[in-house]
Scaffold this motif. Structure first.
Motif, PDB file in Angstrom:
ATOM      1  N   GLN D  53      45.048  69.327 123.966  1.00 41.05           N
ATOM      2  CA  GLN D  53      45.417  68.353 122.931  1.00 41.05           C
ATOM      3  C   GLN D  53      45.039  66.935 123.359  1.00 41.05           C
ATOM      4  OE1 GLN D  53      46.864  69.026 119.819  1.00 41.05           O
ATOM      5  NE2 GLN D  53      46.233  71.092 120.414  1.00 41.05           N
ATOM      6  N   VAL D  54      45.248  66.655 124.620  1.00 44.69           N
ATOM      7  CA  VAL D  54      44.906  65.310 125.116  1.00 44.69           C
ATOM      8  C   VAL D  54      43.408  65.080 124.964  1.00 44.69           C
ATOM      9  CG1 VAL D  54      44.954  63.760 127.124  1.00 44.69           C
ATOM     10  CG2 VAL D  54      46.855  65.350 126.719  1.00 44.69           C
ATOM     11  N   HIS D  55      42.638  66.084 125.287  1.00 42.21           N
ATOM     12  CA  HIS D  55      41.188  65.955 125.118  1.00 42.21           C
ATOM     13  C   HIS D  55      40.808  65.880 123.644  1.00 42.21           C
ATOM     14  CE1 HIS D  55      37.010  66.068 125.961  1.00 42.21           C
ATOM     15  NE2 HIS D  55      36.817  67.294 125.507  1.00 42.21           N
ATOM     16  N   ARG D  56      41.485  66.675 122.838  1.00 37.32           N
ATOM     17  CA  ARG D  56      41.178  66.704 121.400  1.00 37.32           C
ATOM     18  C   ARG D  56      41.299  65.314 120.785  1.00 37.32           C
ATOM     19  NH1 ARG D  56      45.381  69.501 117.201  1.00 37.32           N
ATOM     20  NH2 ARG D  56      44.499  68.633 115.287  1.00 37.32           N
ATOM     21  N   PHE D  57      42.286  64.567 121.179  1.00 37.33           N
ATOM     22  CA  PHE D  57      42.521  63.271 120.538  1.00 37.33           C
ATOM     23  C   PHE D  57      41.866  62.092 121.260  1.00 37.33           C
ATOM     24  CE2 PHE D  57      45.891  65.945 118.749  1.00 37.33           C
ATOM     25  CZ  PHE D  57      45.635  65.733 117.394  1.00 37.33           C
ATOM     26  N   THR D  58      41.500  62.285 122.514  1.00 34.73           N
ATOM     27  CA  THR D  58      40.874  61.170 123.234  1.00 34.73           C
ATOM     28  C   THR D  58      39.378  61.395 123.467  1.00 34.73           C
ATOM     29  OG1 THR D  58      41.280  62.137 125.417  1.00 34.73           O
ATOM     30  CG2 THR D  58      43.017  60.714 124.507  1.00 34.73           C
ATOM     31  N   GLY D  59      38.978  62.649 123.555  1.00 34.66           N
ATOM     32  CA  GLY D  59      37.559  62.932 123.745  1.00 34.66           C
ATOM     33  C   GLY D  59      37.030  62.690 125.142  1.00 34.66           C
ATOM     34  N   PRO D 293      57.925  61.874 126.377  1.00 34.22           N
ATOM     35  CA  PRO D 293      57.337  63.125 125.899  1.00 34.22           C
ATOM     36  C   PRO D 293      56.014  63.349 126.621  1.00 34.22           C
ATOM     37  CG  PRO D 293      57.304  61.418 124.185  1.00 34.22           C
ATOM     38  CD  PRO D 293      58.112  60.889 125.320  1.00 34.22           C
ATOM     39  N   LYS D 294      55.763  64.608 126.990  1.00 31.75           N
ATOM     40  CA  LYS D 294      54.680  64.901 127.937  1.00 31.75           C
ATOM     41  C   LYS D 294      53.287  64.577 127.396  1.00 31.75           C
ATOM     42  CE  LYS D 294      57.995  66.806 130.322  1.00 31.75           C
ATOM     43  NZ  LYS D 294      58.630  66.063 131.394  1.00 31.75           N
ATOM     44  N   ILE D 295      52.914  65.180 126.287  1.00 29.92           N
ATOM     45  CA  ILE D 295      51.534  65.023 125.797  1.00 29.92           C
ATOM     46  C   ILE D 295      51.229  63.571 125.396  1.00 29.92           C
ATOM     47  CG2 ILE D 295      49.871  65.792 124.038  1.00 29.92           C
ATOM     48  CD1 ILE D 295      51.363  68.549 124.126  1.00 29.92           C
ATOM     49  N   PRO D 296      52.110  62.930 124.623  1.00 29.07           N
ATOM     50  CA  PRO D 296      51.837  61.509 124.319  1.00 29.07           C
ATOM     51  C   PRO D 296      51.761  60.641 125.575  1.00 29.07           C
ATOM     52  CG  PRO D 296      53.523  62.388 122.850  1.00 29.07           C
ATOM     53  CD  PRO D 296      53.284  63.441 123.896  1.00 29.07           C
ATOM     54  N   PRO D 359      40.694  56.920 115.223  1.00 24.35           N
ATOM     55  CA  PRO D 359      40.693  55.681 116.023  1.00 24.35           C
ATOM     56  C   PRO D 359      42.016  55.470 116.761  1.00 24.35           C
ATOM     57  CG  PRO D 359      40.798  55.185 113.661  1.00 24.35           C
ATOM     58  CD  PRO D 359      40.511  56.649 113.778  1.00 24.35           C
ATOM     59  N   ASP D 360      43.074  56.111 116.324  1.00 25.83           N
ATOM     60  CA  ASP D 360      44.387  55.929 116.962  1.00 25.83           C
ATOM     61  C   ASP D 360      44.913  57.269 117.462  1.00 25.83           C
ATOM     62  OD1 ASP D 360      47.042  55.556 117.630  1.00 25.83           O
ATOM     63  OD2 ASP D 360      47.505  54.308 115.902  1.00 25.83           O
ATOM     64  N   PRO D 361      44.593  57.632 118.693  1.00 23.49           N
ATOM     65  CA  PRO D 361      44.956  58.959 119.203  1.00 23.49           C
ATOM     66  C   PRO D 361      46.459  59.231 119.177  1.00 23.49           C
ATOM     67  CG  PRO D 361      43.328  57.941 120.631  1.00 23.49           C
ATOM     68  CD  PRO D 361      43.759  56.888 119.656  1.00 23.49           C
ATOM     69  N   MET D 362      47.276  58.221 119.461  1.00 25.79           N
ATOM     70  CA  MET D 362      48.730  58.431 119.487  1.00 25.79           C
ATOM     71  C   MET D 362      49.227  58.827 118.094  1.00 25.79           C
ATOM     72  SD  MET D 362      49.931  57.951 122.614  1.00 25.79           S
ATOM     73  CE  MET D 362      51.676  57.467 122.562  1.00 25.79           C
ATOM     74  N   ALA D 363      48.795  58.097 117.115  1.00 20.38           N
ATOM     75  CA  ALA D 363      49.234  58.389 115.745  1.00 20.38           C
ATOM     76  C   ALA D 363      48.692  59.729 115.279  1.00 20.38           C
ATOM     77  CB  ALA D 363      48.786  57.272 114.809  1.00 20.38           C
ATOM     78  N   ALA D 366      50.666  62.490 116.750  1.00 24.68           N
ATOM     79  CA  ALA D 366      51.989  62.557 116.107  1.00 24.68           C
ATOM     80  C   ALA D 366      51.893  63.245 114.751  1.00 24.68           C
ATOM     81  CB  ALA D 366      52.577  61.150 115.960  1.00 24.68           C
ATOM     82  N   ARG D 367      50.854  62.918 114.016  1.00 26.42           N
ATOM     83  CA  ARG D 367      50.679  63.520 112.691  1.00 26.42           C
ATOM     84  C   ARG D 367      50.283  64.989 112.759  1.00 26.42           C
ATOM     85  NH1 ARG D 367      47.597  58.921 111.621  1.00 26.42           N
ATOM     86  NH2 ARG D 367      45.753  60.200 111.946  1.00 26.42           N
ATOM     87  N   SER D 368      49.723  65.410 113.890  1.00 22.05           N
ATOM     88  CA  SER D 368      49.112  66.742 113.951  1.00 22.05           C
ATOM     89  C   SER D 368      50.115  67.889 113.822  1.00 22.05           C
ATOM     90  CB  SER D 368      48.357  66.903 115.284  1.00 22.05           C
ATOM     91  OG  SER D 368      49.291  67.070 116.344  1.00 22.05           O
ATOM     92  N   GLY D 369      51.380  67.602 114.081  1.00 15.94           N
ATOM     93  CA  GLY D 369      52.375  68.662 113.993  1.00 15.94           C
ATOM     94  C   GLY D 369      52.395  69.578 115.205  1.00 15.94           C
ATOM     95  N   TYR D 370      51.561  69.283 116.211  1.00 16.34           N
ATOM     96  CA  TYR D 370      51.494  70.156 117.385  1.00 16.34           C
ATOM     97  C   TYR D 370      52.851  70.255 118.080  1.00 16.34           C
ATOM     98  CZ  TYR D 370      49.864  72.203 121.781  1.00 16.34           C
ATOM     99  OH  TYR D 370      49.695  73.019 122.869  1.00 16.34           O
ATOM    100  N   PHE D 371      53.505  69.116 118.211  1.00  6.89           N
ATOM    101  CA  PHE D 371      54.779  69.143 118.921  1.00  6.89           C
ATOM    102  C   PHE D 371      55.796  70.042 118.213  1.00  6.89           C
ATOM    103  CE2 PHE D 371      59.120  67.614 119.661  1.00  6.89           C
ATOM    104  CZ  PHE D 371      59.211  67.938 121.002  1.00  6.89           C
ATOM    105  N   ASP D 372      55.860  69.934 116.907  1.00  6.80           N
ATOM    106  CA  ASP D 372      56.812  70.778 116.183  1.00  6.80           C
ATOM    107  C   ASP D 372      56.505  72.248 116.430  1.00  6.80           C
ATOM    108  OD1 ASP D 372      58.133  68.597 115.216  1.00  6.80           O
ATOM    109  OD2 ASP D 372      56.967  68.506 113.363  1.00  6.80           O
ATOM    110  N   THR D 373      55.241  72.561 116.439  1.00  8.29           N
ATOM    111  CA  THR D 373      54.840  73.944 116.665  1.00  8.29           C
ATOM    112  C   THR D 373      55.320  74.442 118.029  1.00  8.29           C
ATOM    113  OG1 THR D 373      52.865  73.499 115.360  1.00  8.29           O
ATOM    114  CG2 THR D 373      52.863  75.515 116.713  1.00  8.29           C
TER     115      THR D 373
END
Lengths: 388, 388, 388, 388
Positions: D53-59, D293-296, D359-363, D366-373
């Motif tokens: 996930q970290v790679h997915r949002f930061t590249g 929170p770990k991933i953020p 452009p905003d990996p943190m947001a 957060a929107r991705s719903g991964y954490f809820d999953t």
């Protein structure tokens, strides 16, 4: 940032006041060497002239701290007039009880009552000078302390300190106050008699409202959270002001904001949040430059404080409070960092233009030719410096 | 302690050699003030006379370090003869590339090649003086560094440093060496070009056996384990010697052993355990006294090193090794502390009497009348001090 | 030392009281690993039994601090009886508001009022336990603080802290007090809400005489002069006691006196000089041993405090005062160091024999077979440790 | 900044690679308490999923460091395949010789040869795992050290360390290397066997090119200039990489750049200036989050490194070199600070969009719903954490 938000911030920045110290314009150095510079003032009048340049290009440095006896003159009214002509005023009076041979083992805490008496007389003389110059603030720094365990009685020195402070307090006029400075070490190396804010605070609380603590940003042990101290002293009504400078390990004369600009931002945030961003708080530079050109060093320092202040004003306090309430650790930190990461230099450039100043004070000073003039004209005489 | 054990220890202590620095006998101070003292030497000849007093009363301080240019004389052979008449010899030659106006931004690492050339010439001149005085040790301390991030190129300065060191190394005679000093900070406040033992070590390894590291006990960051460094450098064959002094936070001129006598004991233990208690290792004092009388300050310091050494010699190494092998944490520590907690002053008093000395060097010096003589006789002239 | 001087010192040492902490007998460790040891207690009763061994062999450790909830029992009267049978008493009650999941972001300073309420309830429960055990001292340590700038409001947390402290103060009985602990860092890493003595002091002054500061010797920034703090708090009547332990850089659980025995001596000197060597001052160990055997670790620590105290009592106060008055820097230091350099272990051995104890408590405990007994008998159950 | 200048910088940023550690996704804490979080992985497969996930949002975070035995699996090829499916790869292998009961007094430096043998076997096993996972980097951190003076022989422990390192070095394949970590303190509190860069460097130099030093930004004494170390190690060809994190006083697990963003910028500047901005240098995060929170926490950390790098790339090296050459202290510092004061977040947002990222990996996270999953799905099993 909305246009109206920007205007509020500019309004706040416009009323900022930062005092520069007369001794910053003279030569200074380390115990290893004082490197003399060209164009250095030979007397208090020339120091004020240099300080006026800092105000001329920044617009927020209208007062100049004096150091007695370095800035002793026969006619203080004349000196004040000279300042006024230059567009500045005399600020805090700084006492000096560390450069006379009698003070080798202390001044107001010296074991010998005769030395204590002499030191106290000097402090009272400084209040006289306040009366004559119209200064309302006395800054008290004591080099007192010991180098070796057993050298003197730690507690007895506190008694002597309390006695001297009480006598000075008593002498203050209705609109005068003193700011008590603390310092972890140097020139005393085992104990200093005022090593930390707690000691200064305890003395000030006993004395009353005219005694306040001054936070010198370079005077703390490693790991000390200075903004905590600022927040705490403001909560107690005991923050009198700042001696700004910076340091990496153990100097206290680098340009404020140069070693840790993030820390300066955090300090300014607590000042604002705690209600300390008023003229009751003295924002003073206390830094002497060993290798930097003097006037530009002060201009840059003033700008550094301005930038930290602008960033601190930018913090979205509502968003921050909301995140804090929710225990959103990363969210609250992000609000805080968003302000810090903003480049406020364009805002400050704009403000300066609105104030009729050059947007780039460093460049404007460089272009002004002032340095060439003083380098040429100030020949002969004795350059001012620590101890002169 | 058995009688024969005691004799072994006394034998070891009898051959100890501690060098005192010529500059300890002159005035010194902090950047705030140099307090002048009575009877201070006016020239290198008088400094040697004072150093000879330290040897006279302790019996283990037969050499005196010189500092160039502070101790420059026209005829070094004459100076050496003078020393011999006083019963002492000239020890390490200390270079000074920090007090000339050209060195404001560095000496051998200065961005300007002309300044570097001048600095190197001084270092080579110091080797000339070694040749003339018979000194076999050059001590190199550089005040070089920067005060601000970006001020100069950290890496380029290493290249320049390496170049200068190579040139000096090249110039050394067969029986000469240099000791390279490191220091965390001061007078440079952002970086120093030799901030830690690792940097000094890396340069020395590349140069060869005639380059070694000197450990100044006052030059480390808080929390640094100095005895570890000593053990490590001895393992690598790169410990050249010590500059002894002590400090609580950030001075490096208090009397060795005054701030943390337990640390000094631990250091001396590693010296002995690591095979460094030989004449190959230079045990030098490097401390100037601001408020202490000069000669007694050196005598006390020599005694402090002696006491730490005696305690370190007392450690029961067999018992210690056994406890360590068994993983007996408290047992091993107890063996170590048993030596430290022993009062070795009677043993040293006994040794002194066997050496024909007064058992109490401080009292004997006080009684000798030497101070009254120099206080009376040394009138006129210019007192020696840093920078003179 | 004259015989009568020796007797006075022994008299003083005989009445010394050092409290050991129940948690020192359980397992503890670092965040990396808790190494379990044999024979560790499974409940508060067994902890008291171990503590009684420390008193049995040293004669000066008659009280044991409890930690709530680690030492929660159904019947505190029964626990107190058990202690009495073992020859010891229950000492200070230590609260714990750091190990519940709710306290991740703080306890009494948490942004959520519900968490604060819960934390306060625990503190008040501790006073209930004081009532039931007869303990007169509550020790308050808060892990509260933040890890990131902006995470929470520094000043608001002070308001919340003040509110909680006031509520606890209000609840104290006439003969009860609390000791407020401060700590530079850990487990909070950006700010702690009680980072230094000044903060604890300011809160205590506002609350009144039943609130005092406790000095944990391991909780200061590098370079802090702890004995100065001791002297100052005694002058203000606000030194409630000590949590003794030692550290080199940043642990606070090594045996007191192990890292810097000279510092411990200086602290004890200020205690005595300042009139703090009375039963009003709580001398407590607060140290858990990760790799040391538990009971011997406490015995050695008690002995270390005794030795430092004996040396501090040995200082020739008249000679010291005379040298200090004369400004005799080296003379005053020499008087001080003379006491420190004395080997006081024979004196303490003598005293122990006069008290009917073995002169060597470490050896006597080792010979007693107690460890073998507990190692054999304490099988099954859950070993006590932090968090249990 | 010109458009073409901007493009060059974006090009450089696009090829940046930052490795995240598998252990950052599990629970961690202080010795006082580990606060469990929802959705924490139960095995290495789930850790890799989070890292992806970290790679997915930061590249820029395509690799994940493993920790053995925490990440032991039966089939490493399967784990590697799993990683590939998630779009990431396995990075450095981290050894663990600190959590077995045998290691209480050390691992490879333990006085008992049997323990050393066991520890070495683990290190060699880690190289086996490298072979199987295709990892080319072994990271060696040793908790080895002592808590008390005398506890073990400082120098003998160096001999044992050297022996173990040589055996591991010998075992490395042609395209493998190890990175040797140093740390001032913790969990050993008196000495660590690799306390500073100098010690790690000296060992690596002797071993050869496959041994390099890793700089953990949280492992230094106060006042240490880390960028100097970086510059020096690059000059020597011995900088293997970084363990990034930050700290105010003495933790080493806060988000990199959180405590002193200016320091991180200076470090990245020296990396670039010294030719270390290549794939030969491992840029790794080594930080576990106690309250974040770990991933953020990892995403923000990656972004912090990116921002510092962008600023470092912005430095006008020609202008800087010119000012340095002229000895223009304030001018050179101004060039440096100009880059630091620039807000590079718009540039990074632009780059992310060009890379097809939000452009905003943190947001976006957060929107991705991964954490809820993961919070919903990861129920039962044992949460990963230190020691599991």
């Amino acid at each position: 940032m909305t246009e109206s938000g920007k205007n509020v911030i500019k309004q706040e920045l416009r009323r900022q006041r930062i005092e520069t110290p007369s001794w910053a314009y003279g030569n200074s150095g380390t115990r290893f060497k004082v490197f003399a510079q060209k164009g250095v003032p030979r007397d208090p009048y020339e120091k004020l002239a240099d300080a006026a340049q800092v105000h001329r290009f920044t617009g927020v440095a209208p007062t100049v701290a004096l150091h007695i006896p370095w800035d002793k003159v026969d006619d203080y009214a004349d000196l004040a007039r000279h300042a006024a002509e230059l567009g500045v005023r005399i600020g805090a009076i700084n006492s000096n009880v560390f450069q006379d041979d009698d003070y080798m083992l202390g001044s107001v805490t010296h074991p010998d009552p005769a030395v204590r008496k002499k030191a106290l007389a000097h402090l009272l003389e400084c209040v006289d000078i306040m009366d004559r110059t119209g200064s309302d603030t006395l800054k008290l720094w004591f080099s007192d302390g010991t180098n070796y365990p057993g050298q003197d009685d730690i507690r007895a020195r506190q008694d002597r300190l309390a006695e001297a402070l009480a006598a000075v307090y008593e002498r203050l006029g209705d609109d005068q106050r003193f700011l008590l400075e603390y310092k972890l070490f140097e020139p005393a190396f085992y104990t200093t008699d005022l090593p930390d804010w707690g000691t200064a605070y305890a003395h000030c609380v006993k004395l009353g409202p005219k005694a306040q603590v001054v936070v010198d940003t370079g005077h703390h042990a490693p790991g000390t959270n200075i903004e905590f101290i600022v927040a705490f002293l403001l909560r107690e009504g005991k923050l009198g002001g700042f001696d700004f400078n910076s340091r990496f390990y153990a100097d206290d004369d680098l340009m404020v904001g140069a070693a840790d600009p993030f820390q300066l931002f955090r300090i300014m945030y607590e000042v604002i949040r705690g209600g300390g961003y008023t003229e009751e708080t003295a924002f003073m530079l206390d830094q002497c430059h060993n290798i930097e050109p003097k006037i530009p060093g002060q201009i840059r320092s003033v700008m550094n404080v301005q930038e930290a202040t602008a960033k601190a004003l930018l913090v979205d306090r509502d968003a921050l409070a909301a995140a804090q309430r929710e225990g959103d650790v990363l969210g609250a930190n992000a609000v805080f960092m968003d302000a810090y990461n903003t480049d406020v230099r364009p805002l400050l450039a704009e403000l300066r233009e609105e104030m009729g100043l050059d947007p780039d004070p460093m460049a404007a000073y460089a272009r002004s030719g002032y340095f060439d003039t003083i380098a040429t004209e100030r020949v002969g005489g004795t350059q001012a410096g620590w101890g002169a």
